[in-house]
Enzyme design. Structure first.
Site, PDB file in Angstrom:
ATOM      1  N   LYS A   8       0.815  -1.213   0.000  1.00  0.00           N
ATOM      2  CA  LYS A   8       0.000   0.000   0.000  1.00  0.00           C
ATOM      3  C   LYS A   8       0.858   1.276   0.000  1.00  0.00           C
ATOM      4  O   LYS A   8       0.649   2.155  -0.823  1.00  0.00           O
ATOM      5  CB  LYS A   8      -0.869  -0.081   1.263  1.00  0.00           C
ATOM      6  N   ARG A  83     -10.389   3.538   7.341  1.00  0.00           N
ATOM      7  CA  ARG A  83     -10.256   2.125   7.704  1.00  0.00           C
ATOM      8  C   ARG A  83     -11.472   1.613   8.452  1.00  0.00           C
ATOM      9  O   ARG A  83     -11.535   0.415   8.750  1.00  0.00           O
ATOM     10  CB  ARG A  83      -9.045   1.950   8.610  1.00  0.00           C
ATOM     11  N   ARG A 122      10.140  -7.416   6.516  1.00  0.00           N
ATOM     12  CA  ARG A 122      10.227  -5.964   6.724  1.00  0.00           C
ATOM     13  C   ARG A 122      10.628  -5.646   8.169  1.00  0.00           C
ATOM     14  O   ARG A 122      11.380  -4.716   8.433  1.00  0.00           O
ATOM     15  CB  ARG A 122       8.883  -5.301   6.401  1.00  0.00           C
ATOM     16  N   ARG A 128      10.308  -2.144  12.807  1.00  0.00           N
ATOM     17  CA  ARG A 128       9.071  -1.518  13.299  1.00  0.00           C
ATOM     18  C   ARG A 128       8.532  -2.279  14.503  1.00  0.00           C
ATOM     19  O   ARG A 128       8.421  -3.506  14.462  1.00  0.00           O
ATOM     20  CB  ARG A 128       8.013  -1.513  12.186  1.00  0.00           C
ATOM     21  N   ARG A 139      -3.071  -7.534  13.208  1.00  0.00           N
ATOM     22  CA  ARG A 139      -3.371  -6.455  12.260  1.00  0.00           C
ATOM     23  C   ARG A 139      -4.112  -6.994  11.034  1.00  0.00           C
ATOM     24  O   ARG A 139      -4.978  -6.336  10.481  1.00  0.00           O
ATOM     25  CB  ARG A 139      -2.091  -5.724  11.861  1.00  0.00           C
TER      26      ARG A 139
HETATM   27  P1  AMP Z   1      -0.151   1.609   8.397  1.00  0.00           P
HETATM   28  O1  AMP Z   1       1.227   2.177   8.265  1.00  0.00           O
HETATM   29  O2  AMP Z   1      -1.132   2.220   7.439  1.00  0.00           O
HETATM   30  O3  AMP Z   1      -0.172   0.102   8.365  1.00  0.00           O
HETATM   31  O4  AMP Z   1      -0.672   2.025   9.866  1.00  0.00           O
HETATM   32  C1  AMP Z   1       0.022   1.589  11.023  1.00  0.00           C
HETATM   33  C2  AMP Z   1      -0.901   1.638  12.232  1.00  0.00           C
HETATM   34  O5  AMP Z   1      -1.371   2.981  12.448  1.00  0.00           O
HETATM   35  C3  AMP Z   1      -2.172   0.798  12.123  1.00  0.00           C
HETATM   36  O6  AMP Z   1      -1.944  -0.554  12.460  1.00  0.00           O
HETATM   37  C4  AMP Z   1      -3.075   1.508  13.130  1.00  0.00           C
HETATM   38  O7  AMP Z   1      -2.714   1.190  14.452  1.00  0.00           O
HETATM   39  C5  AMP Z   1      -2.714   2.982  12.913  1.00  0.00           C
HETATM   40  N1  AMP Z   1      -3.563   3.592  11.847  1.00  0.00           N
HETATM   41  C6  AMP Z   1      -3.173   4.045  10.631  1.00  0.00           C
HETATM   42  N2  AMP Z   1      -4.219   4.536   9.935  1.00  0.00           N
HETATM   43  C7  AMP Z   1      -5.312   4.388  10.737  1.00  0.00           C
HETATM   44  C8  AMP Z   1      -6.695   4.660  10.563  1.00  0.00           C
HETATM   45  N3  AMP Z   1      -7.182   5.174   9.417  1.00  0.00           N
HETATM   46  N4  AMP Z   1      -7.519   4.378  11.598  1.00  0.00           N
HETATM   47  C9  AMP Z   1      -7.055   3.854  12.763  1.00  0.00           C
HETATM   48  N5  AMP Z   1      -5.761   3.536  12.964  1.00  0.00           N
HETATM   49  C10 AMP Z   1      -4.894   3.790  11.970  1.00  0.00           C
END
Ligand code: AMP
Length: 191
Positions: A8, A83, A122, A128, A139
């Site tokens: 993504k 989300r 990763r 991370r 997740r």
């Molecule tokens: P990502 O890098 O997009 O995988 O986001 C990493 C983490 O940030 C996710 O696992 C959530 O804990 C939080 N996060 C990112 N975007 C959102 C969202 N739109 N709503 C809620 N939590 C989010």
């Protein structure tokens, strides 16, 4: 949209560059705040480390602030938002009240077991805190459960563009550009 590890972030960057618009990643915004130990970062760190979603109100406020910045005037690409259905409705209302709307919603599909392997790789490279196997699986579960109704919502609105996310970054990117060009041609908008 795409499950954790579906590519993504990488594809969002390429897509935003192609259209000359900013890529806005809520995950990146949260991570930057955690790194900088800001009040927001301190509030969301434990949630994100556990693989859960940050509460809608917090996430929505961040997106609203970001969309008001000048660089979003010509358009924008959201990566990792919305989300939840609450976020979907928030975004629909926000954009409608600002005289806009979404042009397309891209969903990247990759086999879940391939994703776990990709994410563990990763984790080794980037370190991370939310990339250990238990959190990764959590997740994925959260993503699958929360995303199905979002995909249905955007499908019903005729916005959904589903892309096979297997293959190299370039292959997936080519598929995505072709699908979006075909869509732009079909709805009579410049690609
Ligand atoms: P990502 O890098 O997009 O995988 O986001 C990493 C983490 O940030 C996710 O696992 C959530 O804990 C939080 N996060 C990112 N975007 C959102 C969202 N739109 N709503 C809620 N939590 C989010």
């Amino acid at each position: 949209m795409g499950a954790p590890g579906a590519g993504k972030g990488t594809q969002a960057t390429g897509l935003a560059a192609r259209y000359g618009v900013p890529a806005i990643s809520t995950g990146d915004i949260f991570r930057a705040n955690i790194k900088g130990q800001t009040p927001l970062g301190l509030k969301v760190k434990a949630i994100i480390d556990a693989g859960e979603y940050v509460p809608d109100e917090i996430t929505e406020e961040i997106v609203a602030d970001r969309l008001q910045q000048d660089d979003c005037q010509p358009g924008f690409l959201l990566d990792g938002f919305p989300r939840t259905l609450h976020q979907v409705h928030f975004l629909d209302e926000y954009l409608a009240s600002h005289g806009g709307g979404l042009d397309a919603v891209v969903s990247l599909h990759v086999d879940p077991e391939a994703l776990v392997a990709r994410l563990l790789d990763r984790a080794l490279k980037e370190g991370r805190a939310d990339d250990n196997e238990d959190t990764i699986r959590r997740r994925m579960e959260v993503y699958a459960g929360q995303t199905a109704p979002l995909l249905m919502h955007y499908e019903a609105q005729g916005l959904l563009v589903e892309i096979d996310g297997t293959g190299t970054v370039e292959e997936v990117q080519r598929r995505m550009f072709e699908a979006l060009d075909a869509r732009a041609a079909a709805v009579g908008r410049p690609a």
